[in-house]
Scaffold this motif. Structure first.
Motif, mmCIF file in Angstrom:
data_model
loop_
_atom_site.group_PDB
_atom_site.id
_atom_site.type_symbol
_atom_site.label_atom_id
_atom_site.label_comp_id
_atom_site.label_asym_id
_atom_site.label_seq_id
_atom_site.Cartn_x
_atom_site.Cartn_y
_atom_site.Cartn_z
ATOM 1 N N GLY A 107 0.951 -1.480 -0.098
ATOM 2 C CA GLY A 107 0.172 0.054 -0.147
ATOM 3 C C GLY A 107 0.959 1.294 -0.135
ATOM 4 N N VAL A 108 0.403 2.277 -0.139
ATOM 5 C CA VAL A 108 0.937 3.661 -0.260
ATOM 6 C C VAL A 108 0.329 4.830 0.921
ATOM 7 C CG1 VAL A 108 -0.134 4.457 -2.029
ATOM 8 C CG2 VAL A 108 1.845 5.346 -1.325
ATOM 9 N N GLN A 109 1.006 5.586 1.564
ATOM 10 C CA GLN A 109 0.349 6.295 2.586
ATOM 11 C C GLN A 109 1.162 7.645 2.432
ATOM 12 O OE1 GLN A 109 -0.082 4.892 6.345
ATOM 13 N NE2 GLN A 109 -1.632 6.377 6.967
ATOM 14 N N LYS A 110 0.278 8.926 2.552
ATOM 15 C CA LYS A 110 1.126 10.266 2.384
ATOM 16 C C LYS A 110 0.520 11.023 3.957
ATOM 17 C CE LYS A 110 1.434 14.527 0.329
ATOM 18 N NZ LYS A 110 1.220 15.353 1.601
ATOM 19 N N PHE A 111 1.281 11.188 4.664
ATOM 20 C CA PHE A 111 1.044 12.030 5.939
ATOM 21 C C PHE A 111 1.106 13.456 5.682
ATOM 22 C CE2 PHE A 111 2.805 8.036 7.780
ATOM 23 C CZ PHE A 111 1.724 7.516 8.558
ATOM 24 N N GLY A 112 0.041 14.294 6.358
ATOM 25 C CA GLY A 112 0.200 15.788 6.159
ATOM 26 C C GLY A 112 1.465 16.255 6.845
ATOM 27 N N GLY A 118 3.952 13.214 9.755
ATOM 28 C CA GLY A 118 4.452 14.043 8.637
ATOM 29 C C GLY A 118 5.799 14.760 8.846
ATOM 30 N N ALA A 119 5.763 15.595 10.068
ATOM 31 C CA ALA A 119 6.754 16.314 10.585
ATOM 32 C C ALA A 119 8.067 15.271 11.043
ATOM 33 C CB ALA A 119 6.466 17.290 11.949
ATOM 34 N N GLY A 120 7.846 14.121 11.662
ATOM 35 C CA GLY A 120 8.859 13.263 11.867
ATOM 36 C C GLY A 120 9.642 12.782 10.645
ATOM 37 N N PRO A 133 10.452 8.722 2.347
ATOM 38 C CA PRO A 133 9.514 9.372 1.220
ATOM 39 C C PRO A 133 8.337 9.992 1.631
ATOM 40 C CG PRO A 133 10.476 7.168 0.732
ATOM 41 C CD PRO A 133 10.461 7.277 2.010
ATOM 42 N N GLU A 134 7.944 10.907 0.896
ATOM 43 C CA GLU A 134 6.578 11.719 1.203
ATOM 44 C C GLU A 134 5.537 10.769 0.909
ATOM 45 O OE1 GLU A 134 4.244 15.585 0.140
ATOM 46 O OE2 GLU A 134 6.146 15.466 -1.133
#
Length: 475
Positions: A107-112, A118-120, A133-134
């Protein structure tokens, strides 16, 4: 914190044990003792142990039964019920073993960015000089397992219940076979009786036709009137109706046999003289207690009791905590090229879970009460099946003795009326009897002969009925 967890766990176990221990699994109903003997029967030998191929001595009937056992649709459905029960046993066996699955996923996931994840990720290097990776992919390949540890025996009881139901289905199929064998034999003997009844009707028709011709000649000679001619003709027509009805009954009986044989209508091969084969004067019925072993329906009901007992115990065990172990072992990475780089990509987990019911225990109580009611129902059904079997045997044994007397009396009546027909004919020729007396004598003789055939048929059917009632026909 640790003490609070221990207190909660202990409280859960205490509630589960308190609720489970209060449930009664030892149920019983008043026992009805089966009589030691049948009326006028003391011998332990029983015809139920005779194979049906030896019990019936008509080769054509045996071939018909063989075809029915191979092709009957109801029997085929009963065999499939055995397969369903066998699959239930395999399913119950499977629940006792750990469940292991091969899992492949991605799967693929993008955190804000303005989130903790996301910041981590934005400030973390996943490999030297390369941040996370973003668009973070996740690839997994491995084994996942779960196992419910059967601490309280719930799964084992369910397995035992499935085995008992399986054995009950086998006995149910034996009962279908026993009924099928008896039903084919019954319809076959009915067919033989119809053949012989048709012969009697046709012989009577011939005599009535001859009598009609005689009365016509006597009318022309002035010794009889038109009323006598019409009365003889009416009697002839009535007998032709009987012939037509007998032919229709033969067709319908043949079709019933063909249906039992699982085939479309066709002529049934038979020897009508087999109807007059002597039947045994004494039937070896054995002891009533032997019904428990020989009757498939009684044995099926007994296995149903066993299944219901295990269902009650399984329902009780549902009140206790379930202990489940889950685990996983495999490889996990964000990029396929790193997937099998052990130990960095190695992933595993192991967890034990103890779950005990606290709220909505009424649903478990309802399930337990249902299991109890089903067990009591199975017990009463078992008693009722035994009682029904005993009454069926006792009635049939009494009927056999009665039919022996009826057969003897009907034979005497037939001989007497045959002489009366001959005597009335001779007396009519010498004007010492009226044509009405001749008509009555002929009609009475026809009725007596048909009733004799019926008595012989019923006597033969009683030997089939007692064979099935005692538990024969499936071995």
């Amino acid at each position: 914190m640790k003490n609070r967890i221990h207190f909660t766990l202990a409280l859960a176990l205490l509630l589960a044990n308190a609720g489970g221990c209060a449930l009664n699994t030892e149920l019983s109903i008043p026992e009805k003792k089966i009589p030691a003997n049948y009326p006028d029967q003391k011998n332990a030998a029983t015809i139920a142990n005779i194979n049906w191929r030896h019990y019936f001595d008509d080769p054509q009937l045996i071939r018909l039964i063989d075809t029915a056992v191979a092709n009957n649709v109801d029997l085929q459905m009963a065999l499939q019920r055995i397969e369903v029960a066998r699959s239930s046993v395999k399913l119950a066996n499977g629940t006792l073993l750990p469940k292991v699955d091969l899992s492949v996923g991605g799967g693929v996931q993008k955190f804000g960015l303005y989130t903790m994840d996301g910041a981590g990720n934005a400030s973390t290097y996943i490999t030297p000089g390369r941040i996370v990776p973003e668009n973070l992919t996740d690839i997994y390949l491995g084994l996942q397992a779960s196992w419910e540890v059967d601490v309280w025996g719930k799964l084992r009881y369910q397995r035992k219940s499935a085995i008992s139901n399986y054995l009950s289905s086998i006995e149910g199929t034996h009962f279908v076979i026993s009924n099928l064998v008896a039903e084919v034999a019954v319809h076959y003997n009915e067919l033989l009786a119809l053949d012989n009844a048709l012969d009697i009707i046709r012989q009577t028709l011939q005599k009535q036709q001859e009598a009609l011709e005689v009365i016509k000649v006597q009318k022309e000679a002035g010794r009889a009137n038109e009323l006598a001619v019409q009365q003889f003709n009416a009697q002839l027509l009535n007998t032709k109706v009987l012939e037509t009805q007998a032919l229709q009954q033969i067709i319908e009986t043949e079709n019933r046999i063909n249906f039992l044989l699982g085939r479309y209508p066709q002529p049934i091969a038979r020897n009508k003289e087999m109807l007059f084969q002597a039947v045994p004067e004494q039937i070896a019925a054995g002891l009533p207690s032997q019904l428990l072993a020989n009757r498939p329906d009684v044995r099926a009901a007994e296995y149903q009791i066993e299944a219901s007992k295990f269902d009650v115990k399984a329902a009780k065990a549902a009140f206790f905590p379930n202990f489940t172990i889950t685990g996983a072992l495999g490889f996990q990475a964000f990029n396929p090229e790193f997937l099998f780089q052990s130990p960095a990509s190695l992933a595993y987990s192991l967890m034990g879970t103890l779950v005990t019911p606290l709220i909505n225990r009424n649903a478990l109580k309802a399930q337990f009460n249902t299991a109890q009611a089903n067990q009591l129902t199975a017990m009463y059904n078992y008693q009722n099946t035994i009682l029904k079997a005993y009454v069926e045997v006792a009635n049939t044994l009494s009927n056999i003795r009665t039919l022996q007397k009826v057969h003897s009396l009907k034979e005497q009546q037939s001989r007497v009326l045959k002489k009366s027909v001959e005597a009335s004919g001779e007396l009519y020729k010498t004007a010492r009897a009226t044509y009405l007396e001749v008509l009555i004598a002929q009609q009475s003789a026809l009725q007596a002969n048909l009733e004799l055939i019926e008595a012989i048929k019923r006597q033969r059917l009683s030997t089939i009925t007692i064979y099935k009632a005692l538990g024969g026909g499936w071995k």
